[in-house]
Structures are given as structure tokens and as C-alpha cells.
Design a protein around this motif. Structure first.
Motif, PDB file in Angstrom:
ATOM      1  N   LEU A 135      -2.235 -31.010  13.368  1.00 45.04           N
ATOM      2  CA  LEU A 135      -0.921 -30.526  12.608  1.00 45.04           C
ATOM      3  C   LEU A 135       0.087 -30.927  13.424  1.00 45.04           C
ATOM      4  N   THR A 157       4.710 -30.065  12.982  1.00 44.00           N
ATOM      5  CA  THR A 157       5.801 -29.523  12.220  1.00 44.00           C
ATOM      6  C   THR A 157       6.935 -30.034  12.457  1.00 44.00           C
ATOM      7  N   LEU A 170       8.894 -34.660   6.505  1.00 44.98           N
ATOM      8  CA  LEU A 170       7.495 -35.224   6.492  1.00 44.98           C
ATOM      9  C   LEU A 170       7.135 -36.399   6.966  1.00 44.98           C
ATOM     10  N   VAL A 195      -1.934 -33.447   8.749  1.00 42.11           N
ATOM     11  CA  VAL A 195      -1.226 -32.526   7.833  1.00 42.11           C
ATOM     12  C   VAL A 195       0.066 -32.281   8.815  1.00 42.11           C
ATOM     13  N   LEU A 247       4.057 -29.944   8.004  1.00 43.06           N
ATOM     14  CA  LEU A 247       4.989 -29.338   7.301  1.00 43.06           C
ATOM     15  C   LEU A 247       6.528 -29.469   7.811  1.00 43.06           C
ATOM     16  N   TRP A 252       5.062 -29.786   2.431  1.00 43.32           N
ATOM     17  CA  TRP A 252       3.697 -30.043   3.091  1.00 43.32           C
ATOM     18  C   TRP A 252       3.148 -31.351   2.632  1.00 43.32           C
ATOM     19  N   GLN A 253       2.382 -32.104   3.536  1.00 46.00           N
ATOM     20  CA  GLN A 253       1.821 -33.296   3.200  1.00 46.00           C
ATOM     21  C   GLN A 253       0.531 -33.755   4.069  1.00 46.00           C
ATOM     22  N   ARG A 254      -0.528 -34.020   3.450  1.00 48.47           N
ATOM     23  CA  ARG A 254      -1.677 -34.543   4.036  1.00 48.47           C
ATOM     24  C   ARG A 254      -1.480 -36.002   4.052  1.00 48.47           C
ATOM     25  N   ALA A 292       5.853 -21.276   4.718  1.00 48.85           N
ATOM     26  CA  ALA A 292       5.158 -22.373   5.419  1.00 48.85           C
ATOM     27  C   ALA A 292       3.998 -22.171   5.692  1.00 48.85           C
ATOM     28  N   LEU A 308       0.609 -24.354   4.000  1.00 47.67           N
ATOM     29  CA  LEU A 308      -0.223 -24.771   4.931  1.00 47.67           C
ATOM     30  C   LEU A 308      -1.610 -24.624   4.697  1.00 47.67           C
ATOM     31  N   LEU A 361      -2.916 -26.242   1.440  1.00 45.82           N
ATOM     32  CA  LEU A 361      -3.122 -27.604   1.657  1.00 45.82           C
ATOM     33  C   LEU A 361      -4.306 -27.701   2.652  1.00 45.82           C
TER      34      LEU A 361
END
Length: 163
Positions: A23, A25, A86, A97, A99, A123-125, A152, A156, A159
Motif C-alpha cells: 500500500l 498513500t 493516485l 494499491v 489511496l 483508490w486504485q489498484r 479512506a 481501501l 478495494l
């Protein structure tokens, strides 16, 4: 840290570990509170790569590659800016991932179009489209920031469980 935030962070950690995902951020109005919440969890070094605290527009441009044109056209508190935050976090990390959060926590800084409490989330993968959301969160500065962290983390968690 509230019990709800701790529980969300623990659940995120378990979900990310199960996926073997990292992750990252990118935070503005929360000033690193999401990163602090997830790194409060023992073992987070196994799934948290890095956090970008980009409070100023200059930091968004320098650290994440947000376009000054986007900031001029849409403002820092916009889904367009969050999408670029992002993309920058993905480009400058090994995260699977990411955020991003940008908002107006107050007590000043709001406008008629974007009142205090307006917060944009993303949020994005990696390899998938971004998901963005804009909310108007009630309360004073502390309440807005707390609610933003919770939102947030919930996004997450959704996701990280959807894979």
C-alpha cells in the motif's frame, strides 16, 4: 486512534497480506493520519510501502507529478487532482494499491462551490481504473479529518477485498 480506525487498519493489513500487496498513500488534508493509522498496526512493514504527505500544491506537483494545469483548472480539492495523486503514488512506489485524499478540513478555506468539509477520495489498484468519491463531511476540523480517515480506510478495505 479510535477503535473503529484501529479495526479498519487491522482488517486492511490482513487483506493486503493475504493478497501479498503493498500500500501507498497520498494525503493532503489528513496530513498523514491514514499512514499513521496503518503503521500503528504491528507487522505493517510487510504491507505498507510509503506515504506521501502533499499538503501544498507545490508538494503535489513535485512529489506526485500533479499537473499545475489540473490544479489551476480544478483546484486541489477535486477528483481530477486526486486521480493525478493516485497516478503519482503508483508511479513512485512499488504499491499494488494506493489511496489519495484532498479536502478542506476548515475552519477556513471553503467556498460556495467547495464548502468546508468537502473531501475528495481516490483508490486504485495497479492496472485498474481509479475509483473516486467526493463527500461533504460534517463537523469541525478534527471531525472532518477523522471522518476522512475512516472513509479512506473503508474504501481501501473494499478495494483490497474485491480482488
Amino acid at each position: 486512534m479510535s477503535e473503529e480506525i484501529r479495526t479498519l487498519a487491522e482488517q486492511i493489513g490482513a487483506a493486503l497480506q493475504a493478497q501479498r500487496w503493498q500500500l501507498a498513500t497520498a494525503e493532503s488534508c489528513t496530513g498523514g493520519l491514514v499512514s499513521a493509522a496503518v503503521t500503528e498496526i504491528a507487522g505493517s512493514s510487510g504491507w505498507f510501502d510509503r506515504g506521501f504527505v502533499t499538503y501544498s500544491n507545490e508538494a503535489k506537483v513535485e512529489m506526485l507529478g500533479v499537473s499545475p494545469l489540473t490544479l489551476h483548472a480544478h483546484g486541489a480539492v477535486s477528483e481530477a487532482t486526486v486521480r493525478e495523486m493516485l497516478a503519482g503514488a503508483l508511479a513512485k512506489s512499488v504499491a499494488h494499491v494506493v489511496l489519495a485524499i484532498s479536502g478542506i478540513a476548515g475552519p477556513a478555506g471553503g467556498t460556495a462551490e467547495k464548502p468546508v468539509g468537502t473531501v475528495c477520495f481516490g483508490w486504485q489498484r495497479r492496472g485498474y481504473p481509479a475509483q473516486c468519491l467526493t463527500l461533504l463531511l460534517p463537523g469541525d476540523r478534527a471531525a472532518v479529518r477523522d471522518a476522512a480517515v475512516k472513509q479512506a480506510l473503508r474504501g481501501l478495505l473494499d478495494l483490497s477485498r474485491s480482488a
